[in-house]
Design an enzyme around this catalytic site. Structure first.
Site, PDB file in Angstrom:
ATOM      1  N   ASN A   7      59.587  30.225 -57.039  1.00 39.56           N
ATOM      2  CA  ASN A   7      60.413  29.204 -56.383  1.00 39.56           C
ATOM      3  C   ASN A   7      61.741  29.184 -57.127  1.00 39.56           C
ATOM      4  O   ASN A   7      61.860  28.603 -58.206  1.00 39.56           O
ATOM      5  CB  ASN A   7      59.700  27.847 -56.469  1.00 39.56           C
ATOM      6  CG  ASN A   7      60.492  26.739 -55.794  1.00 39.56           C
ATOM      7  OD1 ASN A   7      61.634  26.942 -55.362  1.00 39.56           O
ATOM      8  ND2 ASN A   7      59.900  25.565 -55.709  1.00 39.56           N
ATOM      9  N   ARG A  93      59.177  31.100 -52.184  1.00 44.91           N
ATOM     10  CA  ARG A  93      59.498  29.937 -51.369  1.00 44.91           C
ATOM     11  C   ARG A  93      60.920  30.115 -50.860  1.00 44.91           C
ATOM     12  O   ARG A  93      61.847  30.325 -51.649  1.00 44.91           O
ATOM     13  CB  ARG A  93      59.410  28.666 -52.220  1.00 44.91           C
ATOM     14  CG  ARG A  93      59.898  27.470 -51.451  1.00 44.91           C
ATOM     15  CD  ARG A  93      59.840  26.196 -52.251  1.00 44.91           C
ATOM     16  NE  ARG A  93      60.261  25.091 -51.435  1.00 44.91           N
ATOM     17  CZ  ARG A  93      61.119  24.154 -51.830  1.00 44.91           C
ATOM     18  NH1 ARG A  93      61.630  24.192 -53.044  1.00 44.91           N
ATOM     19  NH2 ARG A  93      61.445  23.173 -51.024  1.00 44.91           N
ATOM     20  N   HIS A 182      59.392  20.631 -46.170  1.00 48.38           N
ATOM     21  CA  HIS A 182      58.076  20.351 -46.791  1.00 48.38           C
ATOM     22  C   HIS A 182      56.933  20.947 -45.972  1.00 48.38           C
ATOM     23  O   HIS A 182      55.784  20.503 -46.097  1.00 48.38           O
ATOM     24  CB  HIS A 182      57.796  18.830 -46.891  1.00 48.38           C
ATOM     25  CG  HIS A 182      58.573  18.108 -47.927  1.00 48.38           C
ATOM     26  ND1 HIS A 182      58.907  16.780 -47.781  1.00 48.38           N
ATOM     27  CD2 HIS A 182      59.075  18.491 -49.122  1.00 48.38           C
ATOM     28  CE1 HIS A 182      59.589  16.386 -48.849  1.00 48.38           C
ATOM     29  NE2 HIS A 182      59.705  17.401 -49.671  1.00 48.38           N
ATOM     30  N   ARG A 243      67.733  10.187 -51.655  1.00 46.74           N
ATOM     31  CA  ARG A 243      68.285  10.450 -50.313  1.00 46.74           C
ATOM     32  C   ARG A 243      68.060   9.250 -49.408  1.00 46.74           C
ATOM     33  O   ARG A 243      67.025   8.576 -49.502  1.00 46.74           O
ATOM     34  CB  ARG A 243      67.636  11.680 -49.676  1.00 46.74           C
ATOM     35  CG  ARG A 243      67.927  12.967 -50.390  1.00 46.74           C
ATOM     36  CD  ARG A 243      67.434  14.149 -49.561  1.00 46.74           C
ATOM     37  NE  ARG A 243      67.216  15.295 -50.407  1.00 46.74           N
ATOM     38  CZ  ARG A 243      66.075  15.955 -50.510  1.00 46.74           C
ATOM     39  NH1 ARG A 243      65.017  15.574 -49.805  1.00 46.74           N
ATOM     40  NH2 ARG A 243      65.973  16.991 -51.297  1.00 46.74           N
ATOM     41  N   GLU A 386      51.671  23.328 -53.178  1.00 41.85           N
ATOM     42  CA  GLU A 386      52.536  24.212 -52.391  1.00 41.85           C
ATOM     43  C   GLU A 386      52.458  25.656 -52.891  1.00 41.85           C
ATOM     44  O   GLU A 386      52.513  26.594 -52.100  1.00 41.85           O
ATOM     45  CB  GLU A 386      53.975  23.693 -52.439  1.00 41.85           C
ATOM     46  CG  GLU A 386      54.127  22.420 -51.611  1.00 41.85           C
ATOM     47  CD  GLU A 386      55.409  21.656 -51.882  1.00 41.85           C
ATOM     48  OE1 GLU A 386      55.428  20.882 -52.866  1.00 41.85           O
ATOM     49  OE2 GLU A 386      56.370  21.830 -51.133  1.00 41.85           O
TER      50      GLU A 386
END
Ligand code: ADP
Length: 402
Positions: A7, A93, A182, A243, A386
């Site tokens: 990642n 990823r 996601h 956010r 993940e």
């Protein structure tokens, strides 16, 4: 089969070597603050005696190539290079797959070109993901590499869910639509939920709630995502750590006229100074809960807003799905905050969603259930993973090719 998961972000690289025969992590680690003066490398592995070991180092790493070399050196120090020599695939990823990538893709020239084409849609992420891919192609020639996209699970959204009510040309010429993010996490926990409930994914309607620093909800009908809260970018939807989630876009015109803030300042304010942090000054839910316990009004408001927004999405996705079999909480807050789970479900008895206080606050390890007897919707807490999902998807992709 061993898969190395990478990642690669703009200033960090995370890596994990997973043995898919037993889902064991053989070694993992991360480099942070690349190109920011003092970078930090952490590397973890299990030694020959089965002891968990760790190496942490600070050094100046100017760019991703230097960071990968530092990782390679750490792997040598820990004796993990031999395991890497037998790696069957590398899974990367990749944040944005645009409309073109609807599934994991074997990396070749066309895939690299395709990822480059969507860089304009994810200027902070895709270029960094590509850098990681290019360095790994040079470091591991001959090892199949696979791009696993954060957006791919949401490709099944129907147009009524992914289109915005904006001028048609914004979509047809500028690709402005809901993509959702996601996806790897939503896909993973949806499948874990089906396993837990001992049902086929096709038999279940789920609402999955990924509540970490970023947060998103997804409506999953029969294993396929039909709506999700993040949109053209990860800014839309639930309130997050920093956010804003859903806002009226017209406030930007007002703030620009009132303060003269330029586009970059507005973008940065909504991405890094909003959400929980905007309301109470911090984005870490643990700290916010502690402040709320001490009576801090801003922290109490932040939690109220955070949970209220989740509740609205649960209600909306109940309407989207018609029948909901289970609601799944995951990621740092979803897995650990009994308070958020309870507040987000409060008052939803009419929808069959009822939390049992004792089950919700029991010190259990996921997976576990928190619904009260008689609640018709199963309420599950499931740990996301993940990296494991990326490893599985990468392995499935190369098996599909051969
Ligand atoms: P990321 O999106 O960076 O992977 P995580 O999924 O690790 O983030 O989630 C981070 C969030 O989870 C933080 O707000 C953190 O405070 C919250 N969190 C972790 N543990 C707990 C806990 N025990 N109670 C409440 N919040 C928690």
């Amino acid at each position: 089969m061993k898969v190395l998961v990478i990642n690669c972000g703009s200033s960090s690289i995370k890596y994990r070597l997973i043995d898919l025969r037993n889902d064991r992590v053989l070694t993992d680690g991360e480099v942070q603050r690349i190109g920011e003066g003092e970078s930090r490398l952490q590397h973890r592995w299990t030694d020959a005696l089965g002891e968990a070991r760790q190496l942490a180092r600070s050094e100046a790493l100017a760019d991703h190539e230097e960071a990968f070399r530092a990782i390679e050196a750490a792997l040598r120090t820990s004796g993990s290079m031999s395991e890497l020599e037998t790696v069957a695939a590398i899974g990367h990823r990749v944040v944005h797959g645009g409309e073109a990538f609807q599934a994991p893709a074997l990396i070749d020239d066309a895939t690299v070109a395709g990822i480059r084409e969507v860089c304009a849609l994810a200027p902070l992420h895709n270029p960094a993901n590509l850098t990681g891919i290019e360095i790994c192609l040079a470091l591991f020639p001959g090892v199949p590499q696979v791009a696993v996209f954060d957006t791919a699970f949401h490709h099944s959204l129907p147009p009524q869910a992914y289109r915005y009510a904006i001028p048609d040309a914004w979509y047809t010429e500028h690709q402005v639509r809901r993509y959702g993010f996601h996806g790897t996490s939503h896909a993973y926990v949806a499948r874990q939920a089906a396993d837990y409930l001992q049902q086929a994914p096709a038999a279940l309607n789920l609402i999955t709630l990924h509540l970490g620093n970023g947060a998103s909800a997804a409506a999953v009908r029969a294993g396929r995502c039909v709506d999700t809260s993040m949109g053209f970018t990860p800014l839309e939807g639930l309130m997050m750590g920093t956010r804003c989630g859903d806002i009226d876009p017209a406030m930007l015109f007002h703030i620009r006229r009132a303060t003269g803030a330029d586009m970059d300042e507005l973008e940065s304010a909504l991405n890094t100074e909003s959400g929980l942090k905007g309301i109470c000054g911090v984005n870490d839910m643990r700290e916010i809960q502690q402040r709320a316990d001490a009576g801090d009004a801003a922290a109490l408001l932040a939690i109220d807003m955070y949970c209220y927004r989740i509740k609205k999405y649960i209600g909306a996705y109940c309407a989207v799905l018609g029948r909901v079999d289970a609601l799944v909480f995951t990621a740092g807050i979803g897995e650990n905050s009994a308070l958020v789970r309870q507040r987000a479900c409060e008052g939803l008895d009419a929808l069959g969603i009822v939390v049992d206080d004792a089950r919700n606050t029991a010190d259990a390890q996921p997976p576990f259930e928190i619904q009260a007897d008689g609640g018709s919707v199963r309420l599950l807490v499931i740990a996301t993973n993940e990296e494991l999902e990326i490893a599985r998807q990468a392995a499935a992709c190369i098996e599909g090719q051969s």
